[in-house]
Structures are given as C-alpha cells and as structure tokens.
Write a protein that holds these residues in place. Sequence first.
Motif, PDB file in Angstrom:
ATOM      1  N   GLY A 211      12.965  -9.459   0.998  1.00 46.25           N
ATOM      2  CA  GLY A 211      13.646  -8.249   1.450  1.00 46.25           C
ATOM      3  C   GLY A 211      14.778  -7.830   0.542  1.00 46.25           C
ATOM      4  N   GLY A 212      15.483  -8.796  -0.044  1.00 48.52           N
ATOM      5  CA  GLY A 212      16.588  -8.462  -0.926  1.00 48.52           C
ATOM      6  C   GLY A 212      16.133  -7.712  -2.168  1.00 48.52           C
ATOM      7  N   VAL A 213      15.040  -8.161  -2.782  1.00 45.39           N
ATOM      8  CA  VAL A 213      14.507  -7.463  -3.954  1.00 45.39           C
ATOM      9  C   VAL A 213      14.037  -6.066  -3.561  1.00 45.39           C
ATOM     10  CG1 VAL A 213      12.768  -7.495  -5.778  1.00 45.39           C
ATOM     11  CG2 VAL A 213      13.853  -9.621  -5.069  1.00 45.39           C
ATOM     12  N   HIS A 214      13.370  -5.973  -2.405  1.00 51.07           N
ATOM     13  CA  HIS A 214      12.897  -4.669  -1.939  1.00 51.07           C
ATOM     14  C   HIS A 214      14.055  -3.689  -1.797  1.00 51.07           C
ATOM     15  CE1 HIS A 214      11.510  -1.615   0.955  1.00 51.07           C
ATOM     16  NE2 HIS A 214      10.297  -1.855   0.484  1.00 51.07           N
ATOM     17  N   ALA A 215      15.167  -4.144  -1.230  1.00 51.70           N
ATOM     18  CA  ALA A 215      16.321  -3.265  -1.037  1.00 51.70           C
ATOM     19  C   ALA A 215      16.870  -2.762  -2.368  1.00 51.70           C
ATOM     20  CB  ALA A 215      17.406  -4.004  -0.252  1.00 51.70           C
ATOM     21  N   LYS A 216      16.978  -3.634  -3.357  1.00 56.53           N
ATOM     22  CA  LYS A 216      17.492  -3.226  -4.666  1.00 56.53           C
ATOM     23  C   LYS A 216      16.554  -2.243  -5.349  1.00 56.53           C
ATOM     24  CE  LYS A 216      19.859  -7.652  -5.410  1.00 56.53           C
ATOM     25  NZ  LYS A 216      19.880  -8.904  -6.208  1.00 56.53           N
ATOM     26  N   LEU A 217      15.231  -2.487  -5.221  1.00 60.76           N
ATOM     27  CA  LEU A 217      14.263  -1.573  -5.812  1.00 60.76           C
ATOM     28  C   LEU A 217      14.278  -0.228  -5.091  1.00 60.76           C
ATOM     29  CD1 LEU A 217      11.289  -4.085  -6.201  1.00 60.76           C
ATOM     30  CD2 LEU A 217      12.534  -3.035  -8.092  1.00 60.76           C
ATOM     31  N   ALA A 218      14.300  -0.267  -3.758  1.00 63.40           N
ATOM     32  CA  ALA A 218      14.274   0.973  -2.970  1.00 63.40           C
ATOM     33  C   ALA A 218      15.509   1.814  -3.244  1.00 63.40           C
ATOM     34  CB  ALA A 218      14.165   0.632  -1.487  1.00 63.40           C
ATOM     35  N   GLU A 219      16.651   1.166  -3.425  1.00 65.14           N
ATOM     36  CA  GLU A 219      17.887   1.890  -3.722  1.00 65.14           C
ATOM     37  C   GLU A 219      17.757   2.727  -4.990  1.00 65.14           C
ATOM     38  OE1 GLU A 219      22.626   0.816  -4.491  1.00 65.14           O
ATOM     39  OE2 GLU A 219      21.109  -0.769  -4.406  1.00 65.14           O
ATOM     40  N   ARG A 220      16.940   2.242  -5.922  1.00 66.89           N
ATOM     41  CA  ARG A 220      16.747   2.943  -7.194  1.00 66.89           C
ATOM     42  C   ARG A 220      15.469   3.776  -7.210  1.00 66.89           C
ATOM     43  NH1 ARG A 220      19.358  -1.791  -7.801  1.00 66.89           N
ATOM     44  NH2 ARG A 220      21.011  -1.942  -9.387  1.00 66.89           N
ATOM     45  N   GLY A 221      14.754   3.868  -6.091  1.00 69.28           N
ATOM     46  CA  GLY A 221      13.532   4.654  -6.016  1.00 69.28           C
ATOM     47  C   GLY A 221      12.377   4.044  -6.788  1.00 69.28           C
ATOM     48  N   LEU A 222      12.330   2.712  -6.873  1.00 72.54           N
ATOM     49  CA  LEU A 222      11.346   2.047  -7.722  1.00 72.54           C
ATOM     50  C   LEU A 222      10.148   1.483  -6.964  1.00 72.54           C
ATOM     51  CD1 LEU A 222      13.742   0.145 -10.170  1.00 72.54           C
ATOM     52  CD2 LEU A 222      12.520   2.305 -10.563  1.00 72.54           C
ATOM     53  N   ILE A 223      10.148   1.489  -5.633  1.00 70.39           N
ATOM     54  CA  ILE A 223       8.980   1.016  -4.888  1.00 70.39           C
ATOM     55  C   ILE A 223       7.835   1.988  -5.110  1.00 70.39           C
ATOM     56  CG2 ILE A 223       8.025   0.486  -2.617  1.00 70.39           C
ATOM     57  CD1 ILE A 223      10.060  -1.548  -3.491  1.00 70.39           C
ATOM     58  N   SER A 224       6.716   1.493  -5.608  1.00 73.93           N
ATOM     59  CA  SER A 224       5.569   2.374  -5.890  1.00 73.93           C
ATOM     60  C   SER A 224       4.544   2.370  -4.775  1.00 73.93           C
ATOM     61  CB  SER A 224       4.897   1.965  -7.205  1.00 73.93           C
ATOM     62  OG  SER A 224       4.433   0.622  -7.142  1.00 73.93           O
ATOM     63  N   GLN A 225       4.516   1.304  -3.957  1.00 74.03           N
ATOM     64  CA  GLN A 225       3.509   1.209  -2.903  1.00 74.03           C
ATOM     65  C   GLN A 225       3.948   0.186  -1.865  1.00 74.03           C
ATOM     66  OE1 GLN A 225      -0.560   1.315  -4.349  1.00 74.03           O
ATOM     67  NE2 GLN A 225      -1.206  -0.142  -2.790  1.00 74.03           N
ATOM     68  N   GLU A 226       3.781   0.539  -0.599  1.00 71.62           N
ATOM     69  CA  GLU A 226       4.023  -0.380   0.512  1.00 71.62           C
ATOM     70  C   GLU A 226       2.670  -0.836   1.043  1.00 71.62           C
ATOM     71  OE1 GLU A 226       6.918  -1.443   1.193  1.00 71.62           O
ATOM     72  OE2 GLU A 226       8.445   0.106   0.962  1.00 71.62           O
TER      73      GLU A 226
END
Length: 291
Positions: A211-226
């Motif tokens: 979850g911690g990595v997800h939060a950092k990526l999401a903050e920067r708009g970097l999640i490409s797929q859930e």
Amino acid sequence: MTKPDCPWNRTEESLGNSVELQHVNLRVPDQLKATAFYISALGLTRDPYLVTGIENMWANAGVSQFHLPTGPAQRLRGSIGLVLPNREQLLHRLQTARRWLDGTLYSFEEREDHVAVTCPWGNRIRCHAPDADRFGRILLGIPYVEFDVAPGTLDGIVRFYREIVSAPAAVVDGVARVLVAPGQYLTFRETDAPQPAYDGHHIQLAFVDFGGVHAKLAERGLISQEDSAHQYRFIKLVDPDNGKLLFEVEHECRSTTHPLFMRKLVNRNPATTNLIYATGHEELAWAMPPA
C-alpha cells in the motif's frame, strides 16, 4: 554490560521492500518455437500445473519464471541474466536446437564469462555458470534483468527505486543496481544506441509495503492499471526530484498476500532423459547445498 562485537555486516542481509522477482513476461508469436527455445535449448521447465494450454507458457527457472503468452513478439530493451548449472550441456542443447529454430533470429556465442544467446525473436539472454561470488547460491535462476537506458538517467532511476519503491539501489561501476529479491537485481546500463519504442513487456515484483508504494505512485499519477485487491501496475520511472520521465517498463506489483506469492516451482534436471535415467534425479535443486 559490554556488548560483544558483531563479526558480521548486518546490512548485507537487508533486503528492502521488494521481496520477489517472480517473472519476466514476453509475448511470443509461436508456441512451438518458444518450446524449442526455452524448454529444449535452455533446459527450463514448463510449469506442469498452471497455464498448460496452447495460448501461453510459463517456463520455470529456479524461483522465477518466463511468461510467454501468444501474440506479436516483444523484445526487452536490454538483457536477461540466466544461471544454468552446466555450460557443456547447455552448449549441446543450443547446438541441437538449431534444427528447430533455423530461419529465426536465434543464435548463440561463447564468451569468457557467459554464453550470449539470442531468442528466435531477438531477446538477449546471458547464460552464466553458477558463481557464488557473483550470484550467491543460485544454481538455476534469473539473477538480474538489465535494461538499456538513455545517458544521464542512472541517478534518477536510483532515486526512484529508493524513494518510491523503498528498494536498496546504487550506481556501482557505472551500472544502477536495484535489489528486488534475495540475490536478484534490476540493473540499468546507459547507452548512446537508439532504443526502440516500449512494446509492453513486463516484469513482476512483490512488495511488503504494498500500500505504501501504491500511495507514492498514485500521488504522482503513475498507476497504470488496477488489477485486483492483490495487484496493480505502473510503467513510468520518473525522477522523484522533478518528475522527469527516465524509462518505461511495466511493473506488475503484487502483495505478499497474493495467492501466487512464493509459490513453489517445479524444476526438472534436463540432463535426465529416457535414454540416460536414474531414479531420483529428475528434479533439479535451484540453490547450492549448505556450505
């Protein structure tokens, strides 16, 4: 009370947040030729339990796999390191496989410290003999996946993995090394050579702090797929200092609660055949015995 001096460097056993490099995923247009290359030539093992049809193949290599779904060929921009237990047997298998792979990009060449192999669709694999000093106790496995990157990107890539993925990373002898599992690394080497556009191939890691990595990526708009409760993906590696895009390769990110996390893989001994057989020697241990 005086504490005794510790004779070991405890930091050498620190792993970081990423604890599994489970697979490298490359599409292949021909499952028969993929079998000839990954199973017959390299001597890997087709997973006997999962994805056993003709639309995909999972090839076991120690604790990791190659995932080879059918589709337009993908080419990793770099090289995959593969440790195999017997160089002489490997060369024999590679020579034998020419009969099935003639007319493709398949080739191999002996080098001093590895055998340089090119798959039928142009992927480069460096086949190494086991070496405790270089690869730890690995007898069979994928010790590294190396990517070719643009000049001037290594420091930013190291910052990305340190600050966002929380993985130990450093530039060593001009190469960025990121520890992503016990004895396994992502490495990045700068090159002036022009690189093809990213074609969608991917790697899979597992994170303790999912979850911690997800939060950092999401903050920067970097999640490409859930994908699911246990899995998400990102593609872009950016410099945390300024957001500059440094490289693209899809990371399939799993939690340590994923049903497939640390799944035990079957690895056969390719030297055992119906003509040369001894009971109990069908399976190959992926690690060296205790010292």
